[in-house]
Design an enzyme around this catalytic site. Structure first.
Site, PDB file in Angstrom:
ATOM      1  N   GLU A  77      32.726  33.721  61.778  1.00  0.00           N
ATOM      2  CA  GLU A  77      32.033  32.496  62.190  1.00  0.00           C
ATOM      3  C   GLU A  77      30.832  32.149  61.302  1.00  0.00           C
ATOM      4  O   GLU A  77      29.726  31.931  61.794  1.00  0.00           O
ATOM      5  CB  GLU A  77      31.609  32.604  63.658  1.00  0.00           C
ATOM      6  N   GLU A 129      42.575  34.757  68.354  1.00  0.00           N
ATOM      7  CA  GLU A 129      41.900  34.861  69.653  1.00  0.00           C
ATOM      8  C   GLU A 129      42.471  33.810  70.607  1.00  0.00           C
ATOM      9  O   GLU A 129      41.740  32.979  71.145  1.00  0.00           O
ATOM     10  CB  GLU A 129      40.387  34.701  69.485  1.00  0.00           C
TER      11      GLU A 129
END
Length: 390
Positions: free
Chosen positions: A176, A281
């Site tokens: 991220e 995810e």
């Protein structure tokens, strides 16, 4: 005509899903139901159903890793061929203090995965979140500078990734690091080291664990601007000869979010770079989202619980479960069509009770985003997923 045929297939499979859902939710089943009906509801084995396409993985919590949910361990080994630690290898858990490492959970997971021949993904070496404050300070407590922070990064990666070289098959090296427009996030890593901190992280990981695949992982990568940011990152590393083997698309999705055409475009764009593409995810929330501008996976969101955002505290209505079935069918239509481009599909959690969606962005909610319910039973619609899009 082809579109009509495809729509009919989706409709037919969803009708089957509804029949199976109704069968599962029947409180007083008719003992005269046929053996064929019982066979229809029999769970599939995910890793077998998709073995010719891609790996199917799950994220394991600390409680599960440490064996406190024996039934969950059995479910993991029977259904999945890849695992990722949900939190146990993040910096705050595995390296909470400057000279203190906690390897018990990660050692246990490595042993479990190797004994059961599971593809293990370490998660994650460098991230702006869940990283202790001391990381960005020097030993005397003063703010770190570029040289000192690079050394802290190197020591951590050598200690963690190096410990498991040959035992952990892949690492989410950086997590991220981008803003929604594709620019670099203004994290302490970026502020102190500079634009090249990702290059150093990947180079250090390659040296510490030369036998592992190295990935970049992020959410909202379906967005064209963010997609382009990842493409620039990958090309920059490739141009400098720094190993990067894949990109992980987090897929924290909802019943009407995101546009799956953009999701498919990103899969194709990343595969065109000659790297692995993973869905890392995956979960599908059925709950209304309180902040439409910030959907994704920003863990800093923490809002007060409101009952209107927790509409199904006891069980999921049949009508909503059918919507969940339809959404998963749509997602797997994309995945199955592009199976040759996809290395792995990992669900972020084993069952609904474990899912982080129950606590984000509001603590105490009741979500139903995974393929196994709170009793570890496979949801009825899962049986149809291998045929989605085919």
């Amino acid at each position: 005509m082809a579109n009509n045929t495809y729509s009919f297939k989706i409709y037919a499979i969803l009708v089957l899903c509804l029949m199976l859902i109704s069968c599962q939710s029947d409180k007083n089943p008719n003992p005269s139901k046929s053996a064929a009906s019982n066979q229809q509801a029999k769970p599939i084995v995910l890793k077998e159903a998709f073995k010719e396409r891609y790996r199917v993985g799950t994220a394991m919590s600390l409680v599960q890793i440490m064996g406190e949910e024996p039934d969950t361990l059995s479910l993991v080994t029977s259904q999945f061929n890849s695992v990722t630690p949900e939190n146990s290898m993040k910096w705050e858990r595995i390296h909470p203090e400057r000279n203190k490492y906690k390897f018990k959970a990660s050692d246990t997971l490595v042993e479990f995965s190797n004994q059961n021949k599971l593809f293990l993904v370490g998660h994650t070496l460098v991230w702006h979140s869940q990283t202790p404050d001391w990381v960005f300070q020097q030993a005397d407590g003063s703010p770190s500078d570029r040289k000192a922070l690079l050394e802290t990064m190197r020591l951590h990666i050598e200690a963690v990734a190096g410990r498991y070289d040959g035992k952990i098959q892949a690492w989410d090296v950086v997590n991220e690091a981008l803003n929604e427009d594709g620019s670099l996030r203004s994290s302490k890593w970026h502020e102190i080291i500079g634009d090249d901190y990702l290059e150093h992280a990947f180079a250090m990981a390659a040296k510490a664990s030369p036998h592992a695949k190295l990935y970049y992982n992020d959410y909202n990568l379906f967005k064209p601007e963010k997609r382009q940011g990842v493409i620039r990152l990958v090309k920059r590393l490739q141009s400098k000869g720094i190993p990067i083997h894949g990109v992980g698309l987090q897929a924290h999705y909802a019943l009407d979010y995101p546009d799956l055409n953009e999701f498919e475009d990103s899969i194709k764009a990343f595969a065109a770079l000659g790297i692995d593409v993973m869905i890392t995810e995956l979960d599908v929330s059925v709950l209304p989202f309180p902040d439409e501008e910030n959907q994704g996976a920003d863990v800093s969101l923490n809002l007060a619980l409101q009952s209107k955002f927790d509409p199904y505290p006891n069980q999921l209505p049949e009508s909503v479960e059918l919507q969940l079935a339809q959404r998963y069918m749509e997602i797997f239509s994309v995945l199955n069509r592009n199976a040759k481009l996809i290395d792995r599909v990992t669900f972020w959690g084993v069952h609904d009770k474990q899912s982080w969606r129950n606590g984000w962005p509001m603590q105490g909610r009741h979500d139903y985003p995974l393929l196994f319910d709170r009793s570890l039973k496979q949801k009825a619609f899962v049986k149809a997923l291998p045929q989605a899009g085919l």
